[in-house]
Design a protein around this motif. Sequence first.
Motif, PDB file in Angstrom:
ATOM      1  N   ASP A 183     -80.862 -82.747  -3.698  1.00 13.01           N
ATOM      2  CA  ASP A 183     -79.555 -82.559  -3.298  1.00 13.01           C
ATOM      3  C   ASP A 183     -78.952 -83.984  -3.607  1.00 13.01           C
ATOM      4  O   ASP A 183     -77.470 -84.142  -3.751  1.00 13.01           O
ATOM      5  CB  ASP A 183     -79.807 -82.037  -1.917  1.00 13.01           C
ATOM      6  N   PHE A 184     -79.463 -85.155  -2.995  1.00  8.82           N
ATOM      7  CA  PHE A 184     -79.096 -86.475  -3.060  1.00  8.82           C
ATOM      8  C   PHE A 184     -78.533 -86.634  -4.546  1.00  8.82           C
ATOM      9  O   PHE A 184     -77.368 -87.281  -4.853  1.00  8.82           O
ATOM     10  CB  PHE A 184     -79.896 -87.487  -2.588  1.00  8.82           C
ATOM     11  N   LEU A 185     -79.564 -86.355  -5.486  1.00 13.48           N
ATOM     12  CA  LEU A 185     -79.323 -86.571  -6.838  1.00 13.48           C
ATOM     13  C   LEU A 185     -78.048 -85.751  -7.486  1.00 13.48           C
ATOM     14  O   LEU A 185     -77.053 -86.206  -8.257  1.00 13.48           O
ATOM     15  CB  LEU A 185     -80.341 -86.250  -7.698  1.00 13.48           C
ATOM     16  N   ALA A 186     -77.808 -84.466  -7.062  1.00 14.49           N
ATOM     17  CA  ALA A 186     -76.736 -83.600  -7.382  1.00 14.49           C
ATOM     18  C   ALA A 186     -75.594 -83.920  -6.851  1.00 14.49           C
ATOM     19  O   ALA A 186     -74.613 -83.671  -7.517  1.00 14.49           O
ATOM     20  CB  ALA A 186     -77.169 -82.168  -7.084  1.00 14.49           C
ATOM     21  N   ASN A 187     -75.607 -84.591  -5.532  1.00 11.81           N
ATOM     22  CA  ASN A 187     -74.273 -85.019  -5.027  1.00 11.81           C
ATOM     23  C   ASN A 187     -73.921 -86.395  -5.128  1.00 11.81           C
ATOM     24  O   ASN A 187     -73.052 -86.878  -6.282  1.00 11.81           O
ATOM     25  CB  ASN A 187     -74.270 -84.649  -3.856  1.00 11.81           C
ATOM     26  N   GLU A 188     -74.477 -87.395  -4.485  1.00 19.06           N
ATOM     27  CA  GLU A 188     -74.027 -88.751  -4.526  1.00 19.06           C
ATOM     28  C   GLU A 188     -74.441 -89.257  -5.714  1.00 19.06           C
ATOM     29  O   GLU A 188     -73.909 -90.152  -6.452  1.00 19.06           O
ATOM     30  CB  GLU A 188     -74.675 -89.466  -3.370  1.00 19.06           C
ATOM     31  N   GLY A 189     -75.876 -89.029  -6.372  1.00 14.60           N
ATOM     32  CA  GLY A 189     -76.209 -89.387  -7.455  1.00 14.60           C
ATOM     33  C   GLY A 189     -75.290 -89.157  -8.787  1.00 14.60           C
ATOM     34  O   GLY A 189     -75.113 -90.244  -9.473  1.00 14.60           O
ATOM     35  N   GLN A 190     -74.813 -88.092  -9.032  1.00 20.89           N
ATOM     36  CA  GLN A 190     -73.752 -87.970  -9.834  1.00 20.89           C
ATOM     37  C   GLN A 190     -72.466 -88.658  -9.772  1.00 20.89           C
ATOM     38  O   GLN A 190     -71.750 -89.212 -10.801  1.00 20.89           O
ATOM     39  CB  GLN A 190     -73.489 -86.290  -9.921  1.00 20.89           C
ATOM     40  N   VAL A 224     -78.374 -91.039   4.446  1.00 18.90           N
ATOM     41  CA  VAL A 224     -76.999 -90.751   4.000  1.00 18.90           C
ATOM     42  C   VAL A 224     -76.665 -91.931   2.872  1.00 18.90           C
ATOM     43  O   VAL A 224     -77.204 -92.881   3.060  1.00 18.90           O
ATOM     44  CB  VAL A 224     -76.042 -90.719   5.174  1.00 18.90           C
ATOM     45  N   ILE A 225     -76.041 -91.554   2.084  1.00 14.73           N
ATOM     46  CA  ILE A 225     -75.566 -92.321   0.912  1.00 14.73           C
ATOM     47  C   ILE A 225     -74.133 -92.495   0.999  1.00 14.73           C
ATOM     48  O   ILE A 225     -73.519 -91.465   0.729  1.00 14.73           O
ATOM     49  CB  ILE A 225     -76.001 -92.046  -0.187  1.00 14.73           C
ATOM     50  N   LEU A 226     -73.458 -93.463   1.511  1.00 13.61           N
ATOM     51  CA  LEU A 226     -71.846 -93.844   1.477  1.00 13.61           C
ATOM     52  C   LEU A 226     -71.616 -94.575   0.160  1.00 13.61           C
ATOM     53  O   LEU A 226     -72.072 -95.563  -0.005  1.00 13.61           O
ATOM     54  CB  LEU A 226     -71.877 -94.601   2.731  1.00 13.61           C
ATOM     55  N   VAL A 227     -70.862 -94.024  -0.677  1.00  8.30           N
ATOM     56  CA  VAL A 227     -70.423 -94.399  -1.906  1.00  8.30           C
ATOM     57  C   VAL A 227     -69.078 -95.221  -1.560  1.00  8.30           C
ATOM     58  O   VAL A 227     -68.006 -94.446  -1.339  1.00  8.30           O
ATOM     59  CB  VAL A 227     -70.340 -93.596  -3.008  1.00  8.30           C
ATOM     60  N   ASP A 228     -68.939 -96.470  -1.865  1.00 15.19           N
ATOM     61  CA  ASP A 228     -67.640 -97.309  -1.938  1.00 15.19           C
ATOM     62  C   ASP A 228     -66.992 -96.852  -0.543  1.00 15.19           C
ATOM     63  O   ASP A 228     -65.932 -96.436  -0.502  1.00 15.19           O
ATOM     64  CB  ASP A 228     -66.646 -96.989  -3.156  1.00 15.19           C
ATOM     65  N   PRO A 229     -67.693 -97.322   0.598  1.00 12.73           N
ATOM     66  CA  PRO A 229     -67.124 -96.673   1.733  1.00 12.73           C
ATOM     67  C   PRO A 229     -66.073 -97.822   2.245  1.00 12.73           C
ATOM     68  O   PRO A 229     -66.094 -98.935   1.699  1.00 12.73           O
ATOM     69  CB  PRO A 229     -68.121 -97.025   2.782  1.00 12.73           C
ATOM     70  N   PRO A 230     -64.963 -97.572   2.708  1.00  9.10           N
ATOM     71  CA  PRO A 230     -63.862 -98.393   3.190  1.00  9.10           C
ATOM     72  C   PRO A 230     -64.354 -99.230   4.410  1.00  9.10           C
ATOM     73  O   PRO A 230     -63.707 -99.118   5.496  1.00  9.10           O
ATOM     74  CB  PRO A 230     -62.578 -97.394   3.534  1.00  9.10           C
TER      75      PRO A 230
END
Length: 246
Positions: A183-190, A224-230
């Motif tokens: 799920d991490f790869l399918a969501n944040e990974g993509q 949790v993986i936060l991508v480019d968080p503010p």
Amino acid sequence: MTNLLPIQDIVPFMKNWSCLITVQEKQQITDSKGMPTKKQKFIFYDAEGSKVEAIIFNADIPKMSPLLRVYKKYKITNAEVKPIPAKFQTAELTIQWVISTKTVIEEINDADNEIMPVKFNYTKFTDLVHHMDDKNKSVDVIGVVIAALDKKTLNRNSRESSVQKFVLLDEESHTVLLSLRDDFLANEGQQLLSNLHSYPVIIARRIKVNNYNGVALGTWFDSVILVDPPIQEARELKNWRSEILK
């Protein structure tokens, strides 16, 4: 008529309230041990910097989860408010909002793109070795994603599992591998793969430190993986990466 309150004034079993919050974290959907229960947890914060855990269960997940996007601001009305059982509490999270189809969620358009008023305690890449294979310990790290290795398919416990490693760089130019699965790869990974050219910054929270030909990082059930968080540190790191590429 509902009362618009800050998070800290909303207490267990309270009715007829509303609150303006921003979604800080949106965890993956997980199963409850020994029970046929699916759940998805969130962390919300408000303008005062107070935080609360929110949770969605079972059939409500596909209906309510898409309404809540990370870093977006919402008005939440009449979630069920419960104390978190003592054994699951943390220092800052003792109350839980149960989001159901009875909860009203209204997105608030916020053009300010404000900095999140939250702080994390990051573990330096050079200190990760001290936490290798400690099953009772997780860490928070921040880094720039500079590359992705080839995706692999593994067999784990008689089921196939997809995994892909990403290379993280810190501001001291140290690197470490982070493995994202399923799920991490399918969501944040993509999301990372789609934006590799812009060198996204991630904050990886509650990550396990493994010994895989040296120090390596991997997700587990409440990571949790936060991508480019503010967040100020993330923006400073992104600016640093941009400068060294000039």
